[in-house]
Design a protein around this motif. Structure first.
Motif, PDB file in Angstrom:
ATOM      1  N   PRO A  21       9.078 -16.548   5.800  1.00 54.39           N
ATOM      2  CA  PRO A  21       8.943 -15.666   6.967  1.00 54.39           C
ATOM      3  C   PRO A  21       7.827 -14.635   6.831  1.00 54.39           C
ATOM      4  N   LYS A  22       7.449 -14.260   5.612  1.00 56.15           N
ATOM      5  CA  LYS A  22       6.412 -13.239   5.442  1.00 56.15           C
ATOM      6  C   LYS A  22       5.010 -13.793   5.695  1.00 56.15           C
ATOM      7  N   GLU A  23       4.750 -15.010   5.223  1.00 57.09           N
ATOM      8  CA  GLU A  23       3.405 -15.586   5.345  1.00 57.09           C
ATOM      9  C   GLU A  23       3.198 -16.367   6.645  1.00 57.09           C
ATOM     10  N   LEU A  24       4.264 -16.669   7.365  1.00 57.10           N
ATOM     11  CA  LEU A  24       4.147 -17.497   8.575  1.00 57.10           C
ATOM     12  C   LEU A  24       3.256 -16.873   9.650  1.00 57.10           C
ATOM     13  N   PRO A  25       3.341 -15.573   9.959  1.00 57.47           N
ATOM     14  CA  PRO A  25       2.448 -14.997  10.975  1.00 57.47           C
ATOM     15  C   PRO A  25       0.967 -15.079  10.582  1.00 57.47           C
ATOM     16  N   GLN A  26       0.686 -14.821   9.297  1.00 57.77           N
ATOM     17  CA  GLN A  26      -0.701 -14.912   8.824  1.00 57.77           C
ATOM     18  C   GLN A  26      -1.201 -16.349   8.931  1.00 57.77           C
ATOM     19  N   LEU A  27      -0.372 -17.314   8.561  1.00 57.26           N
ATOM     20  CA  LEU A  27      -0.737 -18.730   8.651  1.00 57.26           C
ATOM     21  C   LEU A  27      -0.988 -19.129  10.107  1.00 57.26           C
ATOM     22  N   ALA A  28      -0.159 -18.639  11.013  1.00 63.37           N
ATOM     23  CA  ALA A  28      -0.313 -18.958  12.439  1.00 63.37           C
ATOM     24  C   ALA A  28      -1.634 -18.390  12.974  1.00 63.37           C
ATOM     25  N   ARG A  29      -1.978 -17.151  12.578  1.00 61.72           N
ATOM     26  CA  ARG A  29      -3.253 -16.565  13.011  1.00 61.72           C
ATOM     27  C   ARG A  29      -4.445 -17.373  12.470  1.00 61.72           C
ATOM     28  N   THR A  30      -4.376 -17.729  11.198  1.00 54.68           N
ATOM     29  CA  THR A  30      -5.454 -18.496  10.578  1.00 54.68           C
ATOM     30  C   THR A  30      -5.606 -19.856  11.272  1.00 54.68           C
ATOM     31  N   LEU A  31      -4.487 -20.504  11.518  1.00 54.26           N
ATOM     32  CA  LEU A  31      -4.512 -21.805  12.205  1.00 54.26           C
ATOM     33  C   LEU A  31      -5.060 -21.657  13.625  1.00 54.26           C
ATOM     34  N   GLY A  32      -4.670 -20.611  14.320  1.00 57.84           N
ATOM     35  CA  GLY A  32      -5.180 -20.371  15.681  1.00 57.84           C
ATOM     36  C   GLY A  32      -6.686 -20.139  15.691  1.00 57.84           C
ATOM     37  N   ARG A  33      -7.196 -19.336  14.753  1.00 59.78           N
ATOM     38  CA  ARG A  33      -8.650 -19.115  14.653  1.00 59.78           C
ATOM     39  C   ARG A  33      -9.390 -20.414  14.374  1.00 59.78           C
ATOM     40  N   PHE A  34      -8.826 -21.213  13.452  1.00 61.45           N
ATOM     41  CA  PHE A  34      -9.446 -22.487  13.109  1.00 61.45           C
ATOM     42  C   PHE A  34      -9.511 -23.402  14.338  1.00 61.45           C
ATOM     43  N   LEU A  35      -8.411 -23.481  15.083  1.00 63.51           N
ATOM     44  CA  LEU A  35      -8.392 -24.353  16.270  1.00 63.51           C
ATOM     45  C   LEU A  35      -9.361 -23.857  17.347  1.00 63.51           C
ATOM     46  N   ASN A  36      -9.457 -22.523  17.515  1.00 67.42           N
ATOM     47  CA  ASN A  36     -10.409 -21.978  18.488  1.00 67.42           C
ATOM     48  C   ASN A  36     -11.853 -22.282  18.078  1.00 67.42           C
ATOM     49  N   GLU A  37     -12.165 -22.147  16.805  1.00 71.10           N
ATOM     50  CA  GLU A  37     -13.516 -22.446  16.311  1.00 71.10           C
ATOM     51  C   GLU A  37     -13.825 -23.929  16.468  1.00 71.10           C
TER      52      GLU A  37
END
Length: 111
Positions: free
Chosen positions: A17-33
């Motif tokens: 639960p602690k790392e999931l928000p950071q992982l989601a942000r990173t994944l979202g940035r990657f998909l946008n790029e």
């Protein structure tokens, strides 16, 4: 819909639960790029296709113009055919290619 819920629960268990928000942000940035890059590539391909089509149209138009000029020249020449003349500097000239044999190269070496 159930697949998304299953993947979310699996990610929560695996990542925590602690790392999931950071992982989601990173994944979202990657998909946008990735989406931005693919849009740029698509736009470049479309632009190049338009330029190639323009070049092809220009070449075909020039070919038709030369054909029309040649037809007018043929129409105005006597007897309806080309006049025989020596090629000018503007006309392409054919060159005759010859093969050199080993005998020719031996003679050059002796000289």
């Amino acid at each position: 819909m159930s697949e998304i819920i299953f993947l979310a629960i699996l990610a929560l268990v695996v990542v925590g639960p602690k790392e999931l928000p950071q992982l989601a942000r990173t994944l979202g940035r990657f998909l946008n790029e990735l989406k931005r890059s693919s849009n740029i590539l698509t736009d470049e391909i479309k632009q190049q296709t338009r330029l190639d089509r323009f070049d092809l149209d220009s070449a075909m138009s020039r070919r038709d113009q030369v054909r029309d000029e040649q037809a007018q020249h043929d129409h105005h020449s006597p007897h309806g055919h080309h006049e025989s003349h020596a090629p000018t500097s503007e006309e392409p000239q054919q060159m005759e290619l010859t093969e050199s044999t080993n005998d020719d190269s031996d003679e050059k070496k002796k000289s």
